[in-house]
Write a protein that holds these residues in place. Structure first.
Motif, mmCIF file in Angstrom:
data_model
loop_
_atom_site.group_PDB
_atom_site.id
_atom_site.type_symbol
_atom_site.label_atom_id
_atom_site.label_comp_id
_atom_site.label_asym_id
_atom_site.label_seq_id
_atom_site.Cartn_x
_atom_site.Cartn_y
_atom_site.Cartn_z
ATOM 1 N N MET A 1 -37.818 -25.805 -76.265
ATOM 2 C CA MET A 1 -38.008 -24.695 -75.353
ATOM 3 C C MET A 1 -39.260 -23.883 -75.909
ATOM 4 S SD MET A 1 -35.498 -21.285 -74.976
ATOM 5 C CE MET A 1 -35.810 -20.230 -76.322
ATOM 6 N N THR A 2 -39.934 -23.285 -74.801
ATOM 7 C CA THR A 2 -41.398 -22.805 -75.121
ATOM 8 C C THR A 2 -41.015 -21.227 -75.247
ATOM 9 O OG1 THR A 2 -41.939 -22.682 -72.861
ATOM 10 C CG2 THR A 2 -42.612 -24.588 -74.211
ATOM 11 N N GLN A 3 -41.937 -20.487 -75.983
ATOM 12 C CA GLN A 3 -41.838 -19.183 -75.906
ATOM 13 C C GLN A 3 -43.308 -18.615 -75.722
ATOM 14 O OE1 GLN A 3 -39.580 -19.172 -79.556
ATOM 15 N NE2 GLN A 3 -37.990 -17.914 -78.713
ATOM 16 N N SER A 4 -43.445 -17.431 -75.679
ATOM 17 C CA SER A 4 -44.764 -16.848 -75.302
ATOM 18 C C SER A 4 -45.362 -16.014 -76.704
ATOM 19 C CB SER A 4 -44.870 -15.937 -74.217
ATOM 20 O OG SER A 4 -46.146 -15.220 -73.931
ATOM 21 N N ALA A 5 -46.724 -16.494 -77.192
ATOM 22 C CA ALA A 5 -46.979 -15.843 -78.154
ATOM 23 C C ALA A 5 -48.222 -14.730 -77.464
ATOM 24 C CB ALA A 5 -47.943 -16.741 -79.040
ATOM 25 N N ARG A 6 -48.188 -13.702 -77.981
ATOM 26 C CA ARG A 6 -49.213 -12.479 -77.478
ATOM 27 C C ARG A 6 -50.019 -12.179 -78.633
ATOM 28 N NH1 ARG A 6 -45.661 -10.272 -73.518
ATOM 29 N NH2 ARG A 6 -44.928 -12.006 -72.200
ATOM 30 N N LEU A 7 -51.259 -12.073 -78.260
ATOM 31 C CA LEU A 7 -52.475 -11.641 -79.142
ATOM 32 C C LEU A 7 -52.922 -10.155 -78.488
ATOM 33 C CD1 LEU A 7 -54.382 -11.801 -81.580
ATOM 34 C CD2 LEU A 7 -55.952 -12.911 -80.045
ATOM 35 N N ALA A 8 -52.707 -9.049 -79.294
ATOM 36 C CA ALA A 8 -53.011 -7.713 -78.600
ATOM 37 C C ALA A 8 -53.403 -7.129 -79.745
ATOM 38 C CB ALA A 8 -51.752 -7.175 -78.161
ATOM 39 N N ASN A 9 -54.010 -5.871 -79.409
ATOM 40 C CA ASN A 9 -54.258 -4.765 -80.350
ATOM 41 C C ASN A 9 -53.028 -3.988 -80.449
ATOM 42 O OD1 ASN A 9 -57.194 -4.925 -78.600
ATOM 43 N ND2 ASN A 9 -57.363 -4.348 -80.778
ATOM 44 N N SER A 10 -52.636 -3.641 -81.735
ATOM 45 C CA SER A 10 -51.378 -2.753 -81.975
ATOM 46 C C SER A 10 -51.816 -1.363 -81.651
ATOM 47 C CB SER A 10 -51.293 -3.073 -83.835
ATOM 48 O OG SER A 10 -52.295 -2.467 -84.250
ATOM 49 N N TYR A 11 -50.751 -0.672 -81.949
ATOM 50 C CA TYR A 11 -50.906 0.936 -81.910
ATOM 51 C C TYR A 11 -51.940 1.367 -82.526
ATOM 52 C CZ TYR A 11 -49.555 5.881 -82.220
ATOM 53 O OH TYR A 11 -49.537 7.052 -81.916
ATOM 54 N N PHE A 12 -52.405 0.958 -83.496
ATOM 55 C CA PHE A 12 -53.543 1.653 -84.414
ATOM 56 C C PHE A 12 -54.758 0.662 -84.411
ATOM 57 C CE2 PHE A 12 -49.753 2.373 -87.063
ATOM 58 C CZ PHE A 12 -49.878 3.771 -87.046
ATOM 59 N N GLY A 13 -55.041 -0.221 -83.349
ATOM 60 C CA GLY A 13 -56.036 -0.968 -82.799
ATOM 61 C C GLY A 13 -56.291 -2.301 -83.544
ATOM 62 N N GLU A 14 -55.373 -2.449 -84.652
ATOM 63 C CA GLU A 14 -55.682 -3.904 -85.310
ATOM 64 C C GLU A 14 -55.062 -4.999 -84.527
ATOM 65 O OE1 GLU A 14 -53.979 -3.030 -89.081
ATOM 66 O OE2 GLU A 14 -55.928 -2.259 -89.823
ATOM 67 N N TRP A 15 -55.635 -6.063 -84.420
ATOM 68 C CA TRP A 15 -55.169 -7.067 -83.778
ATOM 69 C C TRP A 15 -54.044 -7.929 -84.513
ATOM 70 C CZ3 TRP A 15 -56.745 -8.572 -79.084
ATOM 71 C CH2 TRP A 15 -57.910 -8.239 -78.880
ATOM 72 N N GLU A 16 -53.007 -8.014 -83.736
ATOM 73 C CA GLU A 16 -51.733 -8.688 -83.957
ATOM 74 C C GLU A 16 -51.338 -9.791 -83.229
ATOM 75 O OE1 GLU A 16 -48.593 -5.605 -84.243
ATOM 76 O OE2 GLU A 16 -48.664 -5.525 -82.135
ATOM 77 N N ILE A 17 -50.594 -10.856 -83.747
ATOM 78 C CA ILE A 17 -50.041 -11.907 -82.628
ATOM 79 C C ILE A 17 -48.427 -11.748 -82.995
ATOM 80 C CG2 ILE A 17 -49.986 -13.752 -84.510
ATOM 81 C CD1 ILE A 17 -51.047 -15.522 -82.224
ATOM 82 N N TYR A 18 -47.691 -11.802 -81.981
ATOM 83 C CA TYR A 18 -46.335 -11.872 -81.883
ATOM 84 C C TYR A 18 -45.839 -12.621 -80.997
ATOM 85 C CZ TYR A 18 -46.993 -8.653 -78.061
ATOM 86 O OH TYR A 18 -47.232 -8.232 -76.947
ATOM 87 N N ILE A 19 -44.587 -13.189 -81.228
ATOM 88 C CA ILE A 19 -43.890 -14.163 -80.585
ATOM 89 C C ILE A 19 -42.730 -13.452 -79.669
ATOM 90 C CG2 ILE A 19 -42.509 -16.172 -80.477
ATOM 91 C CD1 ILE A 19 -45.639 -16.399 -81.566
ATOM 92 N N VAL A 20 -42.505 -13.518 -78.433
ATOM 93 C CA VAL A 20 -41.635 -12.883 -77.767
ATOM 94 C C VAL A 20 -40.691 -13.767 -77.686
ATOM 95 C CG1 VAL A 20 -40.928 -12.126 -75.511
ATOM 96 C CG2 VAL A 20 -43.309 -11.756 -76.268
ATOM 97 N N THR A 21 -39.181 -13.151 -78.269
ATOM 98 C CA THR A 21 -38.213 -14.023 -78.375
ATOM 99 C C THR A 21 -37.061 -13.170 -77.558
ATOM 100 O OG1 THR A 21 -37.431 -12.903 -80.249
ATOM 101 C CG2 THR A 21 -38.665 -14.749 -80.549
ATOM 102 N N ALA A 22 -35.871 -13.704 -77.662
ATOM 103 C CA ALA A 22 -34.680 -13.106 -76.998
ATOM 104 C C ALA A 22 -34.164 -12.056 -77.776
ATOM 105 C CB ALA A 22 -33.510 -14.385 -76.841
ATOM 106 N N ASP A 23 -34.540 -12.027 -79.035
ATOM 107 C CA ASP A 23 -33.983 -10.814 -79.946
ATOM 108 C C ASP A 23 -34.786 -9.438 -79.582
ATOM 109 O OD1 ASP A 23 -32.787 -12.574 -81.648
ATOM 110 O OD2 ASP A 23 -34.568 -13.289 -82.572
ATOM 111 N N PRO A 24 -34.161 -8.372 -79.964
ATOM 112 C CA PRO A 24 -34.875 -7.128 -79.407
ATOM 113 C C PRO A 24 -36.320 -6.947 -80.383
ATOM 114 C CG PRO A 24 -32.830 -6.731 -80.531
ATOM 115 C CD PRO A 24 -33.319 -8.327 -80.604
ATOM 116 N N ALA A 25 -37.376 -6.350 -79.515
ATOM 117 C CA ALA A 25 -38.760 -6.317 -79.864
ATOM 118 C C ALA A 25 -38.880 -6.020 -81.352
ATOM 119 C CB ALA A 25 -39.295 -5.329 -78.924
ATOM 120 N N ASP A 26 -38.223 -5.436 -82.009
ATOM 121 C CA ASP A 26 -38.112 -4.987 -83.489
ATOM 122 C C ASP A 26 -38.206 -6.140 -84.140
ATOM 123 O OD1 ASP A 26 -38.498 -2.491 -82.727
ATOM 124 O OD2 ASP A 26 -36.321 -1.624 -83.309
#
Length: 90
Positions: free
Chosen positions: A1-26
């Motif tokens: 099963m594929t999921q989406s990885a996202r690369l974005a600037n965090s709240y503080f402007g630093e680059w972060e990568i995260y995986i969107v899963t079925a779990d809560p965003a936290d």
């Protein structure tokens, strides 16, 4: 099963990568690069994904988009990429 990885600037402007899963965003697997510039290289993004236990899905390619901000505001970028768990069958 594929999921989406996202690369974005965090709240503080630093680059972060995260995986969107079925779990809560936290609970999404996340890696912070600890910098605002430059944008993480492909090798850095690949290493971060591997560290989170993910790899590129077959045929995956990074897709970049600008997030709407006002005409005079700083441009915010978001990239997405299809991933799967390391070793998971396509």
């Amino acid at each position: 099963m594929t999921q989406s990885a996202r690369l974005a600037n965090s709240y503080f402007g630093e680059w972060e990568i995260y995986i969107v899963t079925a779990d809560p965003a936290d609970d999404w697997p996340t890696h912070c690069f600890g910098r605002t510039s430059p944008i993480p290289t492909l090798a850095e993004r690949t290493a971060a994904l591997t560290g989170l236990g993910y790899e590129a899905a077959d045929g995956a390619a990074w897709e970049w988009m600008e997030l709407p901000n006002g005409d005079m505001d700083t441009v915010e970028l978001l990239a997405s990429f299809d991933v799967r768990l390391v070793g998971e069958a396509p």
